[in-house]
Design a protein around this motif. Structure first.
Motif, PDB file in Angstrom:
ATOM      1  N   LEU A 116      44.846  33.958  43.817  1.00  0.00           N
ATOM      2  CA  LEU A 116      44.262  34.431  42.562  1.00  0.00           C
ATOM      3  C   LEU A 116      44.057  35.944  42.594  1.00  0.00           C
ATOM      4  CD1 LEU A 116      41.732  31.535  41.916  1.00  0.00           C
ATOM      5  CD2 LEU A 116      43.548  32.244  40.322  1.00  0.00           C
ATOM      6  N   ALA A 117      43.535  36.448  43.705  1.00  0.00           N
ATOM      7  CA  ALA A 117      43.297  37.893  43.842  1.00  0.00           C
ATOM      8  C   ALA A 117      44.604  38.677  43.797  1.00  0.00           C
ATOM      9  CB  ALA A 117      42.551  38.183  45.141  1.00  0.00           C
ATOM     10  N   GLY A 118      45.687  38.064  44.233  1.00  0.00           N
ATOM     11  CA  GLY A 118      46.977  38.734  44.297  1.00  0.00           C
ATOM     12  C   GLY A 118      47.885  38.488  43.107  1.00  0.00           C
ATOM     13  N   LEU A 119      47.363  37.895  42.040  1.00  0.00           N
ATOM     14  CA  LEU A 119      48.195  37.627  40.856  1.00  0.00           C
ATOM     15  C   LEU A 119      48.852  38.909  40.347  1.00  0.00           C
ATOM     16  CD1 LEU A 119      45.990  35.164  38.748  1.00  0.00           C
ATOM     17  CD2 LEU A 119      48.170  34.648  39.883  1.00  0.00           C
ATOM     18  N   ARG A 120      50.034  38.758  39.789  1.00  0.00           N
ATOM     19  CA  ARG A 120      50.750  39.863  39.159  1.00  0.00           C
ATOM     20  C   ARG A 120      51.007  39.489  37.699  1.00  0.00           C
ATOM     21  NH1 ARG A 120      48.674  42.610  42.395  1.00  0.00           N
ATOM     22  NH2 ARG A 120      49.537  43.100  44.429  1.00  0.00           N
ATOM     23  N   PRO A 121      49.967  39.576  36.866  1.00  0.00           N
ATOM     24  CA  PRO A 121      50.117  39.148  35.479  1.00  0.00           C
ATOM     25  C   PRO A 121      50.982  40.098  34.645  1.00  0.00           C
ATOM     26  CG  PRO A 121      47.810  39.706  35.991  1.00  0.00           C
ATOM     27  CD  PRO A 121      48.631  39.998  37.197  1.00  0.00           C
ATOM     28  N   ALA A 122      51.667  39.527  33.676  1.00  0.00           N
ATOM     29  CA  ALA A 122      52.449  40.331  32.732  1.00  0.00           C
ATOM     30  C   ALA A 122      51.526  41.138  31.827  1.00  0.00           C
ATOM     31  CB  ALA A 122      53.350  39.416  31.902  1.00  0.00           C
ATOM     32  N   ALA A 123      50.347  40.615  31.538  1.00  0.00           N
ATOM     33  CA  ALA A 123      49.380  41.318  30.687  1.00  0.00           C
ATOM     34  C   ALA A 123      48.597  42.320  31.530  1.00  0.00           C
ATOM     35  CB  ALA A 123      48.420  40.326  30.043  1.00  0.00           C
ATOM     36  N   PRO A 124      48.603  43.599  31.176  1.00  0.00           N
ATOM     37  CA  PRO A 124      47.844  44.585  31.952  1.00  0.00           C
ATOM     38  C   PRO A 124      46.332  44.361  31.883  1.00  0.00           C
ATOM     39  CG  PRO A 124      48.750  45.594  29.968  1.00  0.00           C
ATOM     40  CD  PRO A 124      49.317  44.213  30.054  1.00  0.00           C
ATOM     41  N   ASP A 125      45.901  43.637  30.845  1.00  0.00           N
ATOM     42  CA  ASP A 125      44.463  43.392  30.660  1.00  0.00           C
ATOM     43  C   ASP A 125      44.063  41.953  30.985  1.00  0.00           C
ATOM     44  OD1 ASP A 125      45.876  42.415  28.485  1.00  0.00           O
ATOM     45  OD2 ASP A 125      44.465  43.164  26.985  1.00  0.00           O
ATOM     46  N   TYR A 143      24.527  26.562  54.567  1.00  0.00           N
ATOM     47  CA  TYR A 143      25.237  27.531  53.722  1.00  0.00           C
ATOM     48  C   TYR A 143      26.609  27.849  54.303  1.00  0.00           C
ATOM     49  CZ  TYR A 143      26.576  31.852  51.449  1.00  0.00           C
ATOM     50  OH  TYR A 143      27.273  32.811  50.767  1.00  0.00           O
ATOM     51  N   VAL A 144      27.604  27.847  53.455  1.00  0.00           N
ATOM     52  CA  VAL A 144      28.965  28.173  53.851  1.00  0.00           C
ATOM     53  C   VAL A 144      29.332  29.516  53.225  1.00  0.00           C
ATOM     54  CG1 VAL A 144      31.382  27.462  53.713  1.00  0.00           C
ATOM     55  CG2 VAL A 144      29.583  25.733  53.953  1.00  0.00           C
ATOM     56  N   PRO A 145      29.656  30.535  54.034  1.00  0.00           N
ATOM     57  CA  PRO A 145      30.060  31.829  53.473  1.00  0.00           C
ATOM     58  C   PRO A 145      31.264  31.647  52.554  1.00  0.00           C
ATOM     59  CG  PRO A 145      29.740  32.001  55.835  1.00  0.00           C
ATOM     60  CD  PRO A 145      29.677  30.535  55.495  1.00  0.00           C
ATOM     61  N   PHE A 146      31.338  32.504  51.540  1.00  0.00           N
ATOM     62  CA  PHE A 146      32.382  32.384  50.539  1.00  0.00           C
ATOM     63  C   PHE A 146      33.036  33.752  50.348  1.00  0.00           C
ATOM     64  CE2 PHE A 146      34.029  31.290  46.280  1.00  0.00           C
ATOM     65  CZ  PHE A 146      34.590  30.067  46.594  1.00  0.00           C
ATOM     66  N   PRO A 147      34.359  33.825  50.202  1.00  0.00           N
ATOM     67  CA  PRO A 147      35.038  35.127  50.085  1.00  0.00           C
ATOM     68  C   PRO A 147      34.525  35.959  48.908  1.00  0.00           C
ATOM     69  CG  PRO A 147      36.629  33.359  50.366  1.00  0.00           C
ATOM     70  CD  PRO A 147      35.291  32.715  50.143  1.00  0.00           C
ATOM     71  N   ASP A 148      34.475  37.252  49.109  1.00  0.00           N
ATOM     72  CA  ASP A 148      34.092  38.214  48.072  1.00  0.00           C
ATOM     73  C   ASP A 148      35.333  38.544  47.245  1.00  0.00           C
ATOM     74  OD1 ASP A 148      33.188  40.372  46.553  1.00  0.00           O
ATOM     75  OD2 ASP A 148      33.330  41.769  48.231  1.00  0.00           O
ATOM     76  N   ILE A 149      35.393  38.035  46.034  1.00  0.00           N
ATOM     77  CA  ILE A 149      36.583  38.187  45.203  1.00  0.00           C
ATOM     78  C   ILE A 149      36.822  39.639  44.798  1.00  0.00           C
ATOM     79  CG2 ILE A 149      35.431  37.686  43.010  1.00  0.00           C
ATOM     80  CD1 ILE A 149      38.980  36.536  44.066  1.00  0.00           C
ATOM     81  N   LEU A 150      35.767  40.426  44.602  1.00  0.00           N
ATOM     82  CA  LEU A 150      35.972  41.833  44.242  1.00  0.00           C
ATOM     83  C   LEU A 150      36.727  42.560  45.348  1.00  0.00           C
ATOM     84  CD1 LEU A 150      33.766  41.118  42.065  1.00  0.00           C
ATOM     85  CD2 LEU A 150      33.093  43.497  42.261  1.00  0.00           C
ATOM     86  N   SER A 151      36.323  42.340  46.593  1.00  0.00           N
ATOM     87  CA  SER A 151      37.010  42.983  47.723  1.00  0.00           C
ATOM     88  C   SER A 151      38.449  42.493  47.844  1.00  0.00           C
ATOM     89  CB  SER A 151      36.267  42.714  49.024  1.00  0.00           C
ATOM     90  OG  SER A 151      35.006  43.331  49.012  1.00  0.00           O
ATOM     91  N   LEU A 152      38.652  41.184  47.683  1.00  0.00           N
ATOM     92  CA  LEU A 152      40.006  40.643  47.791  1.00  0.00           C
ATOM     93  C   LEU A 152      40.918  41.197  46.699  1.00  0.00           C
ATOM     94  CD1 LEU A 152      39.299  36.920  48.739  1.00  0.00           C
ATOM     95  CD2 LEU A 152      40.162  38.735  50.219  1.00  0.00           C
ATOM     96  N   CYS A 153      40.409  41.317  45.483  1.00  0.00           N
ATOM     97  CA  CYS A 153      41.216  41.896  44.393  1.00  0.00           C
ATOM     98  C   CYS A 153      41.524  43.369  44.669  1.00  0.00           C
ATOM     99  CB  CYS A 153      40.505  41.737  43.050  1.00  0.00           C
ATOM    100  SG  CYS A 153      40.600  40.065  42.378  1.00  0.00           S
ATOM    101  N   ARG A 154      40.533  44.091  45.165  1.00  0.00           N
ATOM    102  CA  ARG A 154      40.738  45.501  45.506  1.00  0.00           C
ATOM    103  C   ARG A 154      41.839  45.626  46.571  1.00  0.00           C
ATOM    104  NH1 ARG A 154      35.565  46.840  45.031  1.00  0.00           N
ATOM    105  NH2 ARG A 154      35.025  45.950  47.041  1.00  0.00           N
ATOM    106  N   GLU A 155      41.758  44.801  47.618  1.00  0.00           N
ATOM    107  CA  GLU A 155      42.748  44.826  48.695  1.00  0.00           C
ATOM    108  C   GLU A 155      44.146  44.453  48.194  1.00  0.00           C
ATOM    109  OE1 GLU A 155      41.163  42.164  51.645  1.00  0.00           O
ATOM    110  OE2 GLU A 155      39.371  43.405  51.906  1.00  0.00           O
ATOM    111  N   ALA A 156      44.210  43.603  47.166  1.00  0.00           N
ATOM    112  CA  ALA A 156      45.495  43.162  46.617  1.00  0.00           C
ATOM    113  C   ALA A 156      46.043  44.126  45.564  1.00  0.00           C
ATOM    114  CB  ALA A 156      45.348  41.765  46.016  1.00  0.00           C
ATOM    115  N   GLY A 157      45.327  45.230  45.328  1.00  0.00           N
ATOM    116  CA  GLY A 157      45.774  46.199  44.328  1.00  0.00           C
ATOM    117  C   GLY A 157      45.370  45.842  42.911  1.00  0.00           C
ATOM    118  N   ASN A 158      44.402  44.934  42.758  1.00  0.00           N
ATOM    119  CA  ASN A 158      43.926  44.488  41.440  1.00  0.00           C
ATOM    120  C   ASN A 158      42.427  44.726  41.269  1.00  0.00           C
ATOM    121  OD1 ASN A 158      46.396  43.381  40.492  1.00  0.00           O
ATOM    122  ND2 ASN A 158      46.060  41.551  41.733  1.00  0.00           N
TER     123      ASN A 158
END
Length: 191
Positions: A116-125, A143-158
């Motif tokens: 999901l973090a690495g998606l390459r959507p056709a829509a820029p928005d 408690y189970v730690p859960f990935p930080d999606i903001l960091s993952l999107c940043r790392e994926a260029g999104n």
């Protein structure tokens, strides 16, 4: 996992923040929009199903065409998601409840979250609506730690693709908490 500068604190309902975001996209466009969604011939949204009816009501209210995406035990069918968003610029977002998703309680797998973090959507928005409603809730066990999606999107260029949402209403008393919208500093500045 996000920084204070990436957080906007709202009232008690994170659904209000989600509505506001879709409303702004519809009336003004988002930061990366070419024009407001209301000026487009078609606006579509991916809706993992089964899913949360209140999310679907928001997009339905604005006349957005909703596309069902089957849920798997790992989260949304990512082959379908990747294909659809890469081919169709009218798809502007996807609803996600990544932990204990409504109504089946599915927790997205790390692979699904990375995809999901690495998606390459056709829509820029295109926007990943990350409703992490149960981010600190454990229904059974520790408690189970859960990935930080903001960091993952940043790392994926999104860095600007995701808006995360949560509230404390399920921790305190219903209607007695506060909500948060987390996004890149650029997105928060625009909003």
């Amino acid at each position: 996992g996000c920084k204070p500068e990436e957080c906007f604190i709202g009232g008690n309902a994170s659904l209000t923040l989600m509505y506001d975001l879709v409303s702004k996209g519809y009336t003004h466009g988002l930061a990366r929009s070419e024009k407001p969604w209301c000026r487009l011939d078609t606006v579509k949204w991916l809706c993992p199903a089964p899913g949360y009816d209140r999310h679907f009501k928001i997009t339905e209210f604005f006349g957005i065409e909703m596309i069902n995406v089957p849920m798997t035990p790992q989260g949304p069918d990512m082959d379908m998601v990747e294909k659809l968003v890469s081919e169709d610029a009218s798809i502007k977002g996807i609803w996600c409840v990544p932990k204990y998703s409504n109504p089946d309680g599915i927790v997205y797998s790390p692979d699904t979250i990375r995809r999901l973090a690495g998606l390459r959507p056709a829509a820029p928005d295109f926007v990943l609506m990350w409703d992490n409603a149960y981010c600190v809730h454990e229904f059974d066990g520790p408690y189970v730690p859960f990935p930080d999606i903001l960091s993952l999107c940043r790392e994926a260029g999104n860095p600007d693709m995701v808006f995360g949402f949560a509230s404390t209403s399920k921790i305190t008393l219903p209607g007695a908490g506060m909500s948060v919208m987390a996004a890149s500093e650029a997105n928060l500045q625009y909003m």
